[in-house]
Motif scaffolding. Structure first.
Motif, PDB file in Angstrom:
ATOM      1  N   HIS A 136      41.699  43.943  36.201  1.00  0.00           N
ATOM      2  CA  HIS A 136      40.682  45.337  36.092  1.00  0.00           C
ATOM      3  C   HIS A 136      41.616  45.987  35.126  1.00  0.00           C
ATOM      4  O   HIS A 136      40.931  46.737  34.490  1.00  0.00           O
ATOM      5  CB  HIS A 136      40.958  45.852  37.568  1.00  0.00           C
ATOM      6  CG  HIS A 136      42.297  46.309  38.197  1.00  0.00           C
ATOM      7  ND1 HIS A 136      43.016  45.314  38.810  1.00  0.00           N
ATOM      8  CD2 HIS A 136      42.415  47.477  38.196  1.00  0.00           C
ATOM      9  CE1 HIS A 136      43.984  45.911  39.374  1.00  0.00           C
ATOM     10  NE2 HIS A 136      43.778  47.515  38.805  1.00  0.00           N
ATOM     11  N   ARG A 158      35.435  39.094  33.495  1.00  0.00           N
ATOM     12  CA  ARG A 158      34.587  39.691  34.555  1.00  0.00           C
ATOM     13  C   ARG A 158      34.098  38.153  35.206  1.00  0.00           C
ATOM     14  O   ARG A 158      33.950  38.025  36.559  1.00  0.00           O
ATOM     15  CB  ARG A 158      33.169  40.153  34.067  1.00  0.00           C
ATOM     16  CG  ARG A 158      33.606  41.849  33.797  1.00  0.00           C
ATOM     17  CD  ARG A 158      32.225  42.328  33.600  1.00  0.00           C
ATOM     18  NE  ARG A 158      32.449  43.875  33.094  1.00  0.00           N
ATOM     19  CZ  ARG A 158      32.920  44.719  33.892  1.00  0.00           C
ATOM     20  NH1 ARG A 158      32.903  44.602  35.175  1.00  0.00           N
ATOM     21  NH2 ARG A 158      32.919  45.848  33.528  1.00  0.00           N
ATOM     22  N   ALA A 161      37.068  36.851  37.192  1.00  0.00           N
ATOM     23  CA  ALA A 161      37.215  37.587  38.392  1.00  0.00           C
ATOM     24  C   ALA A 161      36.094  37.308  39.176  1.00  0.00           C
ATOM     25  O   ALA A 161      36.417  37.373  40.808  1.00  0.00           O
ATOM     26  CB  ALA A 161      36.913  39.041  37.987  1.00  0.00           C
ATOM     27  N   ALA A 162      35.143  37.232  39.019  1.00  0.00           N
ATOM     28  CA  ALA A 162      33.883  36.831  40.143  1.00  0.00           C
ATOM     29  C   ALA A 162      34.063  35.523  40.565  1.00  0.00           C
ATOM     30  O   ALA A 162      34.146  35.171  41.934  1.00  0.00           O
ATOM     31  CB  ALA A 162      32.513  36.694  39.289  1.00  0.00           C
ATOM     32  N   GLY A 165      37.525  36.024  42.939  1.00  0.00           N
ATOM     33  CA  GLY A 165      37.423  37.153  43.994  1.00  0.00           C
ATOM     34  C   GLY A 165      38.509  38.321  43.518  1.00  0.00           C
ATOM     35  O   GLY A 165      38.856  39.066  44.542  1.00  0.00           O
ATOM     36  N   GLN A 166      38.732  38.472  42.371  1.00  0.00           N
ATOM     37  CA  GLN A 166      39.494  39.779  41.976  1.00  0.00           C
ATOM     38  C   GLN A 166      38.828  40.738  41.659  1.00  0.00           C
ATOM     39  O   GLN A 166      37.417  40.852  40.926  1.00  0.00           O
ATOM     40  CB  GLN A 166      40.231  39.318  40.549  1.00  0.00           C
ATOM     41  CG  GLN A 166      41.350  38.247  41.142  1.00  0.00           C
ATOM     42  CD  GLN A 166      42.246  37.611  39.786  1.00  0.00           C
ATOM     43  OE1 GLN A 166      42.920  38.631  39.288  1.00  0.00           O
ATOM     44  NE2 GLN A 166      41.983  36.585  39.356  1.00  0.00           N
ATOM     45  N   PRO A 167      39.376  42.249  41.872  1.00  0.00           N
ATOM     46  CA  PRO A 167      38.447  43.377  41.312  1.00  0.00           C
ATOM     47  C   PRO A 167      38.618  43.688  40.080  1.00  0.00           C
ATOM     48  O   PRO A 167      39.256  42.943  39.109  1.00  0.00           O
ATOM     49  CB  PRO A 167      39.476  44.423  42.108  1.00  0.00           C
ATOM     50  CG  PRO A 167      40.676  43.685  42.208  1.00  0.00           C
ATOM     51  CD  PRO A 167      40.499  42.358  42.464  1.00  0.00           C
ATOM     52  N   THR A 168      37.257  44.150  39.462  1.00  0.00           N
ATOM     53  CA  THR A 168      37.096  44.503  38.172  1.00  0.00           C
ATOM     54  C   THR A 168      37.224  45.679  37.769  1.00  0.00           C
ATOM     55  O   THR A 168      36.978  46.382  36.615  1.00  0.00           O
ATOM     56  CB  THR A 168      35.863  43.874  37.330  1.00  0.00           C
ATOM     57  OG1 THR A 168      34.712  44.202  38.209  1.00  0.00           O
ATOM     58  CG2 THR A 168      35.743  42.263  37.515  1.00  0.00           C
ATOM     59  N   GLU A 169      37.263  46.527  38.645  1.00  0.00           N
ATOM     60  CA  GLU A 169      37.327  48.147  38.361  1.00  0.00           C
ATOM     61  C   GLU A 169      38.660  48.602  39.175  1.00  0.00           C
ATOM     62  O   GLU A 169      38.864  48.266  40.105  1.00  0.00           O
ATOM     63  CB  GLU A 169      36.077  48.697  38.966  1.00  0.00           C
ATOM     64  CG  GLU A 169      34.906  48.354  38.245  1.00  0.00           C
ATOM     65  CD  GLU A 169      34.940  48.622  36.726  1.00  0.00           C
ATOM     66  OE1 GLU A 169      35.300  49.530  36.542  1.00  0.00           O
ATOM     67  OE2 GLU A 169      34.315  47.656  36.197  1.00  0.00           O
TER      68      GLU A 169
END
Length: 169
Positions: A136, A158, A161-162, A165-169
């Motif tokens: 992020h 992105r 991350a998807a 399962g990691q956040p992108t924001e």
């Protein structure tokens, strides 16, 4: 990278310097294969940490591309002047013995260092643990840069991350 980047991380570890890898190598270390020509680092700009990091980098042959003493980077007023008057984002270091060995140090913290460092993930390279910016934070930095390569990196980050399962924001 055409140079042995682990030597840089080893020197920084030996000096106990606090830093976070950002830029192309960080994207690679998160799992997106792409080319990069330099190493981008955000180091803690606290003066003692700057001095340790600069001594470590100088000790392995790196020199400023600008005709200034290496120690100038440790001075907050000089860094501010570079940023304000020259629009300088990074202080470039290179190795005269190997022109492909290049390190860019951010002259200001694009993200609060403690936040960046605290969220960073640890990867190991040749037995040396290195701190790598979280996805992020990389997305935020690349959005600010906005170059075509950065936009491609954002898309890849992105997706990673998807999948993880990691956040992108």
């Amino acid at each position: 990278m055409a140079f042995r980047v682990h030597e840089i991380f080893h020197a920084l570890a030996q000096a106990d310097a606090r830093y976070v890898v950002v830029g192309g190598l960080a994207v690679i270390l998160h799992g997106h294969l792409r080319a990069t020509r330099d190493l981008d680092l955000v180091i803690s700009l606290e003066q003692a940490n700057c001095a340790k990091a600069l001594r470590a980098l100088s000790g392995i042959g790196l020199r400023p591309r600008l005709p200034v003493p290496m120690e100038a980077f440790s001075d907050p007023s000089i860094r501010e002047q570079w940023h304000r008057d020259r629009n300088m984002e990074v202080f470039q270091l290179w190795d005269p013995a190997n022109e492909e060995r290049s390190v860019d140090l951010f002259v200001h913290e694009p993200i609060d260092f403690e936040e960046l460092y605290g969220a960073a993930v640890t990867r190991e390279l040749h037995g040396v643990p290195i701190r790598v910016a979280a996805i992020h934070h990389l997305i935020r930095m690349k959005r600010l840069a906005g170059r075509p390569r950065d936009l491609d990196d954002i898309a890849a980050l992105r997706q990673i991350a998807a999948e993880t399962g990691q956040p992108t924001e």
